[in-house]
Design an enzyme around this catalytic site. Structure first.
Site, PDB file in Angstrom:
ATOM      1  N   CYS A   1     -10.839  14.831 -29.938  1.00 37.82           N
ATOM      2  CA  CYS A   1      -9.435  15.428 -31.419  1.00 37.82           C
ATOM      3  C   CYS A   1      -9.960  14.564 -32.957  1.00 37.82           C
ATOM      4  CB  CYS A   1      -9.209  14.455 -30.806  1.00 37.82           C
ATOM      5  SG  CYS A   1      -8.419  14.596 -28.983  1.00 37.82           S
TER       6      CYS A   1
ATOM      7  N   CYS B   1      -9.152  19.868 -30.520  1.00 34.77           N
ATOM      8  CA  CYS B   1      -7.903  19.503 -30.852  1.00 34.77           C
ATOM      9  C   CYS B   1      -8.179  18.900 -33.066  1.00 34.77           C
ATOM     10  CB  CYS B   1      -7.075  18.290 -30.254  1.00 34.77           C
ATOM     11  SG  CYS B   1      -5.492  17.800 -30.821  1.00 34.77           S
TER      12      CYS B   1
ATOM     13  N   CYS C   1       4.864   6.415 -42.542  1.00 37.84           N
ATOM     14  CA  CYS C   1       5.465   6.172 -40.627  1.00 37.84           C
ATOM     15  C   CYS C   1       4.999   4.440 -40.826  1.00 37.84           C
ATOM     16  CB  CYS C   1       4.216   6.742 -40.292  1.00 37.84           C
ATOM     17  SG  CYS C   1       4.455   9.146 -40.637  1.00 37.84           S
TER      18      CYS C   1
ATOM     19  N   CYS D   1       2.062   3.175 -38.826  1.00 34.15           N
ATOM     20  CA  CYS D   1       0.599   3.122 -39.224  1.00 34.15           C
ATOM     21  C   CYS D   1      -0.242   2.363 -39.990  1.00 34.15           C
ATOM     22  CB  CYS D   1       0.499   4.835 -39.791  1.00 34.15           C
ATOM     23  SG  CYS D   1      -0.882   6.096 -40.027  1.00 34.15           S
TER      24      CYS D   1
ATOM     25  N   ARG E   1      -0.365  12.025 -21.453  1.00 40.06           N
ATOM     26  CA  ARG E   1      -2.136  10.869 -21.947  1.00 40.06           C
ATOM     27  C   ARG E   1      -1.532   9.710 -21.861  1.00 40.06           C
ATOM     28  NH1 ARG E   1      -3.987  13.289 -26.244  1.00 40.06           N
ATOM     29  NH2 ARG E   1      -4.552  15.053 -24.999  1.00 40.06           N
TER      30      ARG E   1
ATOM     31  N   CYS F   1      -0.442  19.882 -28.467  1.00 33.58           N
ATOM     32  CA  CYS F   1      -0.207  18.465 -28.110  1.00 33.58           C
ATOM     33  C   CYS F   1       0.909  17.073 -28.678  1.00 33.58           C
ATOM     34  CB  CYS F   1      -1.897  18.225 -28.464  1.00 33.58           C
ATOM     35  SG  CYS F   1      -2.316  15.873 -27.774  1.00 33.58           S
TER      36      CYS F   1
ATOM     37  N   CYS G   1      -3.024   7.572 -47.232  1.00 34.78           N
ATOM     38  CA  CYS G   1      -2.294   8.268 -46.733  1.00 34.78           C
ATOM     39  C   CYS G   1      -0.742   8.249 -47.498  1.00 34.78           C
ATOM     40  CB  CYS G   1      -2.289   8.367 -45.310  1.00 34.78           C
ATOM     41  SG  CYS G   1      -0.626   9.861 -44.180  1.00 34.78           S
TER      42      CYS G   1
HETATM   43  N1  SAM Z   1      -1.279  12.188 -41.009  1.00 33.90           N
HETATM   44  C1  SAM Z   1      -1.324  13.133 -39.083  1.00 33.90           C
HETATM   45  C2  SAM Z   1       0.622  12.960 -38.420  1.00 33.90           C
HETATM   46  O1  SAM Z   1       0.927  12.122 -38.835  1.00 33.90           O
HETATM   47  O2  SAM Z   1       0.601  13.827 -37.935  1.00 33.90           O
HETATM   48  C3  SAM Z   1      -1.855  12.840 -38.136  1.00 33.90           C
HETATM   49  C4  SAM Z   1      -2.790  11.868 -38.527  1.00 33.90           C
HETATM   50  S1  SAM Z   1      -1.361  10.334 -37.035  1.00 33.90           S
HETATM   51  C5  SAM Z   1      -2.496   9.123 -36.846  1.00 33.90           C
HETATM   52  C6  SAM Z   1      -1.152  10.850 -35.352  1.00 33.90           C
HETATM   53  C7  SAM Z   1      -0.336  10.288 -34.794  1.00 33.90           C
HETATM   54  O3  SAM Z   1      -0.796   8.689 -34.492  1.00 33.90           O
HETATM   55  C8  SAM Z   1       1.122   9.736 -34.999  1.00 33.90           C
HETATM   56  O4  SAM Z   1       1.575  10.405 -35.254  1.00 33.90           O
HETATM   57  C9  SAM Z   1       1.363   8.812 -34.117  1.00 33.90           C
HETATM   58  O5  SAM Z   1       2.167   9.086 -32.751  1.00 33.90           O
HETATM   59  C10 SAM Z   1      -0.132   7.628 -34.001  1.00 33.90           C
HETATM   60  N2  SAM Z   1      -0.316   6.305 -34.220  1.00 33.90           N
HETATM   61  C11 SAM Z   1      -0.842   6.217 -35.395  1.00 33.90           C
HETATM   62  N3  SAM Z   1      -0.466   5.067 -35.100  1.00 33.90           N
HETATM   63  C12 SAM Z   1       0.125   4.373 -34.623  1.00 33.90           C
HETATM   64  C13 SAM Z   1      -0.472   3.027 -34.021  1.00 33.90           C
HETATM   65  N4  SAM Z   1      -0.391   1.328 -34.683  1.00 33.90           N
HETATM   66  N5  SAM Z   1       0.552   2.768 -32.702  1.00 33.90           N
HETATM   67  C14 SAM Z   1       0.706   3.830 -31.736  1.00 33.90           C
HETATM   68  N6  SAM Z   1       0.397   5.234 -32.020  1.00 33.90           N
HETATM   69  C15 SAM Z   1       0.058   5.937 -33.482  1.00 33.90           C
HETATM   70 FE1  SF4 Z   2      -0.088   9.027 -43.013  1.00 34.05          FE
HETATM   71 FE2  SF4 Z   2      -0.322   7.412 -40.961  1.00 34.05          FE
HETATM   72 FE3  SF4 Z   2       1.852   8.593 -40.393  1.00 34.05          FE
HETATM   73 FE4  SF4 Z   2       0.127   9.956 -40.096  1.00 34.05          FE
HETATM   74  S1  SF4 Z   2       0.805   8.524 -38.636  1.00 34.05           S
HETATM   75  S2  SF4 Z   2       1.455  11.252 -41.653  1.00 34.05           S
HETATM   76  S3  SF4 Z   2      -1.689   9.227 -41.079  1.00 34.05           S
HETATM   77  S4  SF4 Z   2       1.293   7.468 -42.693  1.00 34.05           S
END
Ligand code: SAM
Ligand code: SF4
Ligand code: DTB
Length: 321
Positions: free
Chosen positions: A98, A129, A58, A61, A261, A189, A54
């Site tokens: 989801c 979802c 973030c 992530c 949730r 959501c 990606c």
């Molecule tokens: N890439 C898209 C986005 O960021 O909107 C969808 C997938 S992203 C993995 C969805 C959500 O997963 C993120 O917004 C975050 O809130 C949650 N998430 C990701 N990594 C996480 C982590 N290590 N611990 C807790 N929540 C996490």
């Molecule tokens: Fe990409 Fe992870 Fe951020 Fe979603 S949360 S935009 S998968 S880096």
């Protein structure tokens, strides 16, 4: 029936967080009982339909291409594989499926494939979802016409703390996508992550942002940060479990008819902590051995926990005012 408010002020939210624990739990549980069957928990299962690589940064992530989390990237999954996973989740007791993609935003041609997945999963009799990142108006419309039930898009944290965690898109970008989803008539959501080193004010502001949206999200995922080796937030001071439980309780009080949730992080929580989260008003979980890329409690463990607590699965969202 409780009135739904959209005009919360920060001091009121802080005052809720600071209530004596028993008073907070009692207030949350009272509202919970007014609006829901107190022993019923909605069950969603997750599947990563496109993993890793990606472009976003973030800080929590493991799927960002910028961090070395040891994850093997995977292209968009074939539809048959998605339907097979949904069928398995349904057989295990999930009512909602989801699908998450590690995208900043989908390409228009991705939407056709996602719509086909949504239709295949709906045909199994499950709620659908997806979480695909930012959406354009046309893409949102196509998902709605394709029959999508929920779109997940989290605010993640407060507006103030946001830039400490993500720099490649703005808080306003997220609010814009959420408004498009809402306007298209798709259920929202939307929640966040705690335990990222944010302050108590940040946690209060996150809930305030969610509750002061024009309509409360139908589902509010509260994630405890899952710390993954290689990500910038690895090594963050863990949040006091009682503060996490308080966060659930305040979310229940502020958004009394939403599904709150108990989301990521359950694998690191004791059964007793989860029981307190349910008492605080959580009435939905992610179920299945995996979240997107990290571990979730084993299904047999959750089934045993439900039996020990006298909880049963079921339910959908309430209509929001
Ligand atoms: N890439 C898209 C986005 O960021 O909107 C969808 C997938 S992203 C993995 C969805 C959500 O997963 C993120 O917004 C975050 O809130 C949650 N998430 C990701 N990594 C996480 C982590 N290590 N611990 C807790 N929540 C996490
Ligand atoms: Fe990409 Fe992870 Fe951020 Fe979603 S949360 S935009 S998968 S880096
Ligand atoms: C949400 O709020 N949490 C889920 C879902 N929405 C998409 C994702 C949690 C991801 C946890 C880290 C992982 O497994 O990659």
């Amino acid at each position: 029936m409780s009135v739904l408010r959209h005009d919360w002020q920060l001091p009121e939210v802080q005052a809720l967080f600071e209530l004596p624990f028993n008073d907070l739990m009692f207030t949350a549980q009272t509202l919970h009982r007014e609006n829901f069957d107190p022993n019923e928990v909605q069950i969603s299962s997750l599947l990563s339909i496109k993993t890793g690589s990606c472009s976003e940064d973030c800080g929590y992530c493991p799927q960002s291409a910028r961090y070395d989390s040891g994850l093997t990237p995977e292209a968009l999954m074939p539809i048959e594989q998605v339907i097979a996973a949904a069928k398995q989740a349904k057989d295990q007791g999930a009512s909602r499926f989801c699908m998450g993609a590690a995208w900043r935003q989908p390409k228009d041609r991705d939407i056709d494939r996602v719509v086909a997945m949504v239709q295949g999963v709906k045909a199994l009799g499950m709620e659908t979802c997806v979480t695909l990142g930012m959406l354009t108006e046309t893409q949102t419309q196509r998902l709605k016409e394709g029959g999508l039930d929920y779109y997940n898009h989290n605010l993640d944290t407060s507006e103030d703390y946001y830039s400490e965690v993500i720099t490649t898109r703005t808080y306003q970008d997220r609010l814009d996508t959420l408004a498009r989803v809402r306007d298209a008539g798709i259920n929202v959501c939307c929640g966040g992550i705690v335990g990222m080193g944010e302050s108590a004010v940040d946690r209060a502001n996150l809930l305030l942002q969610l509750a002061n949206l024009p309509q409360h999200p139908e589902s509010v995922p509260i994630n405890m940060l899952v710390q993954v080796e290689g990500t910038p937030l690895m090594g963050t001071e863990p949040l006091d479990p009682l503060v996490f439980i308080r966060t659930i309780a305040v979310a229940r009080i502020m958004m009394p008819r939403s599904r709150v949730r108990l989301s990521a992080g359950r694998n690191e929580m004791s059964d007793e902590m989860q029981a307190l989260c349910f008492l605080a008003g959580a009435n939905s979980i992610f179920y299945g051995d995996k979240l997107l890329t990290t571990d979730n409690p084993m299904t047999h463990h959750d089934l045993t926990l439900f039996a020990r607590l006298g909880l049963h699965s079921g339910g959908s969202s309430y209509a929001q005012a």
